[in-house]
Motif scaffolding. Sequence first.
Motif: not given
Length: 166
Positions: A72-76, A125-141
């Motif tokens: 949960y913490a990772t997804l958050a 591109p904004a959505v792609a940046v958001a995906c990259l930020a999700a990866l950097l903050n929370g990892g693969l899940p």
Amino acid sequence: MTPALPLAVLGLVDAAFSGFRAYAGRDARIRKHRANLRAALRGLAVGAVLLLVPALASVLLLLTAADPARAYATLAAGGLGYLLPLTGYAAAVLLSLAAYFLLPFRASTLAMVVGLGPLTLLRPPAVAVACLAALLNGGLPSLLVGALAAAAALSVEPVVHRRWYR
């Protein structure tokens, strides 16, 4: 803080705008408020269904995790990373919309051409940046859930267009 509610609201508002964009320019009538509203509601309905996919993926990740609290913490954290770039993008869109609705005719037309037009093109591109930020903050899940949300958000307009405005 869980970013799920702001992300859901942002996704649903984006879906309504996507429904409107799918309809825009298809009707030459002057008074088309009802048709615009119907198009936005169609986008909202399609978006609500498509956004169930990342929500269900999140639930499945939490149910199958060895440590649900950590998952949960990772997804958050990933959701917060996903939310930050999209908040900046949404603020720019809201500023352009405010200029469009509040300025005189010529200035509002300029606001649409200079603001809303390019911002529509910058949406993927904004959505792609958001995906990259999700990866950097929370990892693969978080990337998995973010990519599913990105696919859902970017699919609303084509789905509405094919279903009602072909």
